[in-house]
Design a protein around this motif. Structure first.
Motif, PDB file in Angstrom:
ATOM      1  N   VAL A 171      21.464  45.448  77.267  1.00 60.81           N
ATOM      2  CA  VAL A 171      22.400  46.441  77.520  1.00 60.81           C
ATOM      3  C   VAL A 171      22.046  47.618  78.338  1.00 60.81           C
ATOM      4  N   ARG A 172      22.659  48.331  79.037  1.00 56.86           N
ATOM      5  CA  ARG A 172      22.835  49.396  79.750  1.00 56.86           C
ATOM      6  C   ARG A 172      23.343  50.579  78.838  1.00 56.86           C
ATOM      7  N   GLU A 173      22.049  51.817  79.112  1.00 54.79           N
ATOM      8  CA  GLU A 173      22.272  53.149  78.611  1.00 54.79           C
ATOM      9  C   GLU A 173      21.768  54.064  79.772  1.00 54.79           C
ATOM     10  N   GLY A 174      22.826  54.457  80.574  1.00 56.55           N
ATOM     11  CA  GLY A 174      22.612  54.994  82.106  1.00 56.55           C
ATOM     12  C   GLY A 174      20.896  54.652  82.394  1.00 56.55           C
ATOM     13  N   PRO A 175      20.410  55.378  82.527  1.00 55.33           N
ATOM     14  CA  PRO A 175      19.482  54.160  83.985  1.00 55.33           C
ATOM     15  C   PRO A 175      18.305  53.736  82.780  1.00 55.33           C
ATOM     16  N   ARG A 176      18.392  53.396  81.484  1.00 59.03           N
ATOM     17  CA  ARG A 176      17.723  52.615  80.709  1.00 59.03           C
ATOM     18  C   ARG A 176      18.496  50.930  80.182  1.00 59.03           C
ATOM     19  N   ILE A 177      16.905  49.854  80.620  1.00 57.46           N
ATOM     20  CA  ILE A 177      17.662  48.862  80.263  1.00 57.46           C
ATOM     21  C   ILE A 177      17.097  48.677  78.986  1.00 57.46           C
ATOM     22  N   HIS A 178      18.025  48.146  77.609  1.00 60.01           N
ATOM     23  CA  HIS A 178      16.776  47.813  76.740  1.00 60.01           C
ATOM     24  C   HIS A 178      17.173  46.100  76.837  1.00 60.01           C
ATOM     25  N   ALA A 179      16.396  45.145  75.592  1.00 61.01           N
ATOM     26  CA  ALA A 179      16.794  43.737  75.708  1.00 61.01           C
ATOM     27  C   ALA A 179      16.771  43.338  74.231  1.00 61.01           C
ATOM     28  N   TYR A 180      17.660  42.425  73.159  1.00 56.39           N
ATOM     29  CA  TYR A 180      17.148  42.254  71.571  1.00 56.39           C
ATOM     30  C   TYR A 180      17.541  40.512  71.732  1.00 56.39           C
ATOM     31  N   VAL A 181      16.804  40.392  70.648  1.00 57.06           N
ATOM     32  CA  VAL A 181      16.818  38.871  71.269  1.00 57.06           C
ATOM     33  C   VAL A 181      18.576  39.197  69.849  1.00 57.06           C
ATOM     34  N   ASN A 182      19.535  37.848  70.313  1.00 55.03           N
ATOM     35  CA  ASN A 182      20.539  37.927  69.716  1.00 55.03           C
ATOM     36  C   ASN A 182      20.496  36.864  68.620  1.00 55.03           C
ATOM     37  N   SER A 183      20.128  37.845  67.313  1.00 57.32           N
ATOM     38  CA  SER A 183      19.792  37.155  66.296  1.00 57.32           C
ATOM     39  C   SER A 183      19.674  38.695  64.988  1.00 57.32           C
ATOM     40  N   CYS A 184      20.891  38.857  64.156  1.00 54.95           N
ATOM     41  CA  CYS A 184      20.733  39.596  63.665  1.00 54.95           C
ATOM     42  C   CYS A 184      19.799  39.470  62.230  1.00 54.95           C
ATOM     43  N   PRO A 185      20.077  40.681  62.093  1.00 52.96           N
ATOM     44  CA  PRO A 185      18.424  40.547  60.157  1.00 52.96           C
ATOM     45  C   PRO A 185      19.017  40.407  59.606  1.00 52.96           C
ATOM     46  N   HIS A 186      20.042  40.233  59.136  1.00 57.63           N
ATOM     47  CA  HIS A 186      21.042  39.700  58.263  1.00 57.63           C
ATOM     48  C   HIS A 186      21.347  38.936  57.669  1.00 57.63           C
ATOM     49  N   THR A 187      21.704  38.163  58.586  1.00 64.65           N
ATOM     50  CA  THR A 187      21.385  36.668  58.437  1.00 64.65           C
ATOM     51  C   THR A 187      21.210  35.454  59.013  1.00 64.65           C
ATOM     52  N   GLY A 188      21.252  36.384  60.557  1.00 58.56           N
ATOM     53  CA  GLY A 188      20.219  35.586  62.314  1.00 58.56           C
ATOM     54  C   GLY A 188      21.639  34.857  62.950  1.00 58.56           C
ATOM     55  N   ALA A 189      22.749  35.149  62.428  1.00 60.89           N
ATOM     56  CA  ALA A 189      23.788  34.800  63.167  1.00 60.89           C
ATOM     57  C   ALA A 189      23.830  35.364  64.235  1.00 60.89           C
ATOM     58  N   THR A 190      24.069  35.250  65.405  1.00 55.14           N
ATOM     59  CA  THR A 190      23.932  35.602  66.582  1.00 55.14           C
ATOM     60  C   THR A 190      25.114  36.980  66.791  1.00 55.14           C
ATOM     61  N   LEU A 191      25.310  37.861  67.590  1.00 53.13           N
ATOM     62  CA  LEU A 191      26.099  38.930  67.441  1.00 53.13           C
ATOM     63  C   LEU A 191      27.644  38.910  67.838  1.00 53.13           C
ATOM     64  N   ASP A 192      27.088  38.236  68.778  1.00 51.87           N
ATOM     65  CA  ASP A 192      28.899  38.925  69.856  1.00 51.87           C
ATOM     66  C   ASP A 192      29.808  37.233  69.119  1.00 51.87           C
TER      67      ASP A 192
END
Ligand code: FES
Length: 118
Positions: free
Chosen positions: A37-58
């Motif tokens: 994900v891009r937030e202005g000049p910053r870039i962040h990356a995460y594992v695509n796994s929700c901490p609730h159940t482990g489901a993918t987020l999208d």
């Protein structure tokens, strides 16, 4: 023994401000789903796994953000996560966080570096 592996995900120009994209990288015979994900000049990356159940987020490819582009939103139960640190501010996993992945911009490309054990 281990070595660092570099994955060039996409050109920075293909990631407009307050947008996100999903990627799958293969390392050591396993597939790792990520979101960047891009937030202005910053870039962040995460594992695509929700901490609730482990489901993918999208629920649709590359659809990770809420309507305002202010949070990552889990498609399953609507949890909201801050862009900057993946902290859950609303939903069934409030107080938990997405798993961050180190990301950087190299020569105008978004790059993930992982350590692979031999
Ligand atoms: S699986 Fe993400 S909020 Fe339930």
């Amino acid at each position: 023994m281990s070595r660092e592996t570099c994955f060039r995900l996409c050109p920075l120009t293909s990631l407009p401000d307050r947008s996100a994209r999903g990627f799958s990288i293969h390392r050591q015979g396993t597939e790792l789903d990520l979101l960047v994900v891009r937030e202005g000049p910053r870039i962040h990356a995460y594992v695509n796994s929700c901490p609730h159940t482990g489901a993918t987020l999208d629920w649709v490819p590359h659809q990770f953000l809420d309507a305002e582009g202010k949070h990552i939103q889990c498609a399953t139960h609507g949890a909201l996560f801050r862009l900057r640190d993946g902290y859950c501010v609303f939903g069934p996993c409030a107080g938990q966080s997405l798993t961050p992945v180190p990301v950087e911009v190299v020569d105008e490309d978004v790059v993930i570096r992982t350590v692979v054990k031999r």
